[in-house]
Design an enzyme around this catalytic site. Structure first.
Site, PDB file in Angstrom:
ATOM      1  N   THR A  27      36.851  28.885  29.054  1.00 47.38           N
ATOM      2  CA  THR A  27      36.752  28.222  27.746  1.00 47.38           C
ATOM      3  C   THR A  27      35.512  28.679  26.978  1.00 47.38           C
ATOM      4  O   THR A  27      35.541  28.784  25.744  1.00 47.38           O
ATOM      5  CB  THR A  27      36.748  26.688  27.896  1.00 47.38           C
ATOM      6  OG1 THR A  27      35.734  26.301  28.827  1.00 47.38           O
ATOM      7  CG2 THR A  27      38.097  26.190  28.377  1.00 47.38           C
ATOM      8  N   ARG A  35      46.730  23.947  29.890  1.00 47.91           N
ATOM      9  CA  ARG A  35      47.414  22.979  30.745  1.00 47.91           C
ATOM     10  C   ARG A  35      46.653  21.673  30.953  1.00 47.91           C
ATOM     11  O   ARG A  35      47.180  20.744  31.544  1.00 47.91           O
ATOM     12  CB  ARG A  35      47.664  23.609  32.129  1.00 47.91           C
ATOM     13  CG  ARG A  35      48.779  24.636  32.162  1.00 47.91           C
ATOM     14  CD  ARG A  35      49.051  25.018  33.602  1.00 47.91           C
ATOM     15  NE  ARG A  35      50.266  25.810  33.743  1.00 47.91           N
ATOM     16  CZ  ARG A  35      50.307  27.124  33.789  1.00 47.91           C
ATOM     17  NH1 ARG A  35      49.192  27.805  33.677  1.00 47.91           N
ATOM     18  NH2 ARG A  35      51.433  27.771  33.948  1.00 47.91           N
ATOM     19  N   GLN A 102      43.788  31.258  38.549  1.00 50.41           N
ATOM     20  CA  GLN A 102      44.971  30.745  37.877  1.00 50.41           C
ATOM     21  C   GLN A 102      45.068  31.299  36.452  1.00 50.41           C
ATOM     22  O   GLN A 102      46.063  31.066  35.770  1.00 50.41           O
ATOM     23  CB  GLN A 102      44.925  29.216  37.835  1.00 50.41           C
ATOM     24  CG  GLN A 102      44.982  28.555  39.206  1.00 50.41           C
ATOM     25  CD  GLN A 102      44.718  27.066  39.134  1.00 50.41           C
ATOM     26  OE1 GLN A 102      43.581  26.615  39.209  1.00 50.41           O
ATOM     27  NE2 GLN A 102      45.765  26.287  38.978  1.00 50.41           N
ATOM     28  N   VAL A 104      45.161  34.191  33.369  1.00 48.98           N
ATOM     29  CA  VAL A 104      45.890  35.441  33.131  1.00 48.98           C
ATOM     30  C   VAL A 104      45.112  36.367  32.203  1.00 48.98           C
ATOM     31  O   VAL A 104      45.646  37.364  31.728  1.00 48.98           O
ATOM     32  CB  VAL A 104      47.291  35.146  32.528  1.00 48.98           C
ATOM     33  CG1 VAL A 104      48.144  34.344  33.499  1.00 48.98           C
ATOM     34  CG2 VAL A 104      47.195  34.424  31.179  1.00 48.98           C
ATOM     35  N   HIS A 122      48.952  33.628  38.580  1.00 51.75           N
ATOM     36  CA  HIS A 122      49.900  33.462  37.484  1.00 51.75           C
ATOM     37  C   HIS A 122      50.097  34.740  36.681  1.00 51.75           C
ATOM     38  O   HIS A 122      50.604  34.700  35.563  1.00 51.75           O
ATOM     39  CB  HIS A 122      49.446  32.308  36.574  1.00 51.75           C
ATOM     40  CG  HIS A 122      49.414  30.987  37.287  1.00 51.75           C
ATOM     41  ND1 HIS A 122      48.472  30.010  37.045  1.00 51.75           N
ATOM     42  CD2 HIS A 122      50.211  30.496  38.263  1.00 51.75           C
ATOM     43  CE1 HIS A 122      48.695  28.977  37.838  1.00 51.75           C
ATOM     44  NE2 HIS A 122      49.736  29.251  38.580  1.00 51.75           N
ATOM     45  N   CYS A 130      59.796  44.426  32.629  1.00 52.13           N
ATOM     46  CA  CYS A 130      61.190  44.306  32.232  1.00 52.13           C
ATOM     47  C   CYS A 130      61.886  43.333  33.168  1.00 52.13           C
ATOM     48  O   CYS A 130      61.768  43.429  34.392  1.00 52.13           O
ATOM     49  CB  CYS A 130      61.880  45.677  32.287  1.00 52.13           C
ATOM     50  SG  CYS A 130      63.666  45.593  31.952  1.00 52.13           S
ATOM     51  N   CYS A 155      62.986  47.036  26.721  1.00 50.39           N
ATOM     52  CA  CYS A 155      62.478  47.983  27.703  1.00 50.39           C
ATOM     53  C   CYS A 155      62.867  49.409  27.313  1.00 50.39           C
ATOM     54  O   CYS A 155      64.039  49.689  27.044  1.00 50.39           O
ATOM     55  CB  CYS A 155      63.028  47.637  29.084  1.00 50.39           C
ATOM     56  SG  CYS A 155      62.583  48.808  30.385  1.00 50.39           S
ATOM     57  N   THR A 196      39.091  24.078  37.382  1.00 48.77           N
ATOM     58  CA  THR A 196      40.499  23.786  37.599  1.00 48.77           C
ATOM     59  C   THR A 196      40.688  22.309  37.900  1.00 48.77           C
ATOM     60  O   THR A 196      39.889  21.713  38.644  1.00 48.77           O
ATOM     61  CB  THR A 196      41.096  24.637  38.743  1.00 48.77           C
ATOM     62  OG1 THR A 196      42.407  24.149  39.073  1.00 48.77           O
ATOM     63  CG2 THR A 196      40.232  24.620  39.998  1.00 48.77           C
ATOM     64  N   ASN A 221      33.828  21.021  38.237  1.00 52.88           N
ATOM     65  CA  ASN A 221      34.800  20.685  37.190  1.00 52.88           C
ATOM     66  C   ASN A 221      34.310  19.456  36.437  1.00 52.88           C
ATOM     67  O   ASN A 221      33.721  18.549  37.023  1.00 52.88           O
ATOM     68  CB  ASN A 221      36.176  20.399  37.806  1.00 52.88           C
ATOM     69  CG  ASN A 221      37.296  20.493  36.784  1.00 52.88           C
ATOM     70  OD1 ASN A 221      37.497  21.552  36.174  1.00 52.88           O
ATOM     71  ND2 ASN A 221      38.016  19.408  36.576  1.00 52.88           N
TER      72      ASN A 221
END
Length: 255
Positions: A27, A35, A102, A104, A122, A130, A155, A196, A221
């Site tokens: 962040t 989430r 977790q 990406v 994730h 594809c 693709c 998390t 956290n």
């Protein structure tokens, strides 16, 4: 997706520090928590469809909107922050470290943690895959096609539907990646869950696995997590302050 490999796990080498990172570590890099209690998916359920596998595969309009969302993603503008840099610094110190994330966004790797030491539970937003032939290619190339006028690029190998190389809602985690993450949790002497909520399974269960196998469990956290009662230490300070100090104390001395 980074498979991370098994590294030294399973061959007698202890993983001194296992780090499970969630949205909270990114962040400060300008990437919102999607989430969490105030995350995008809770505030805007319609947006959740854009990353839900069945909706994405079944509705061309959802895919077009998803590609526009990807073009605007803050992940591509974000830079590693002091917490990511602290993890990379610990790894450079020679301390055995494995990162399970977790996220990406790829910021651990951009900070300097070797690709083989990062397990992306994730997936990654920086590649596309594809859904038919599973060919993998660059997200940057796919977004260039969108910018050039293809609202839903297919693709180039087989004409199948492309998606980001992330685990969408309704998809299972890669069993090999999850299996390696479990191995890290079992082998860790110190296991740090940072940023998390420890509510998304099966990732959250890694904290419990680590504790059950004798790791010193540390949770960093802002809000309480279901695994706080198992933790040896719970830190509520801002991650950008707490994590660098914590990891500096874990670094193996030179020589």
């Amino acid at each position: 997706m980074s498979s991370g490999g098994a590294g030294g796990e399973g061959r007698g080498r202890r993983v001194l520090v296992g780090i499970l990172s969630g949205a909270g570590i990114s962040t400060d890099s300008g990437i919102p928590d999607y989430r969490g209690p105030n995350g995008l998916w809770r505030r805007n359920p319609e947006a959740e469809k854009l990353v839900t596998y069945d909706a994405y595969m079944g509705d061309p309009e959802i895919r077009r909107r998803s590609w526009q969302m990807r073009r605007e993603s803050p992940a591509f503008r974000a830079k590693p922050n002091v917490a990511h840099e602290a993890v990379a610094r610990l790894e450079r110190s020679g301390t055995p470290v494995r990162v399970i994330t977790q996220n990406v966004d790829g910021l651990h790797q951009l900070a300097g943690v070797p690709e083989r030491k990062v397990l992306e539970l994730h997936g990654t937003v920086r590649a596309v895959t594809c859904t038919r032939c599973h060919a993998r290619s660059s997200m940057a190339d796919a977004l260039a096609r969108v910018t050039a006028g293809e609202p839903d690029p297919d693709c180039l190998v087989c004409g199948g539907i492309l998606k980001s190389a992330t685990v969408m809602f309704g998809e299972r985690l890669d069993p090999q990646v999850l299996g390696t993450a479990l191995g890290v949790a079992k082998a860790a002497e110190v296991f740090i869950a940072v940023g998390t909520t420890l509510q998304v399974q099966p990732a959250a269960s890694l904290a419990g696995v680590a504790a059950e196998h004798g790791a010193r469990l540390i949770i960093v956290n802002a809000e309480p997590t279901p695994y706080d009662p198992l933790a040896d230490e719970v830190i509520r300070e801002p991650i950008g302050t707490a994590l660098p100090r914590l990891l500096a104390g874990l670094a193996e001395p030179a020589g």
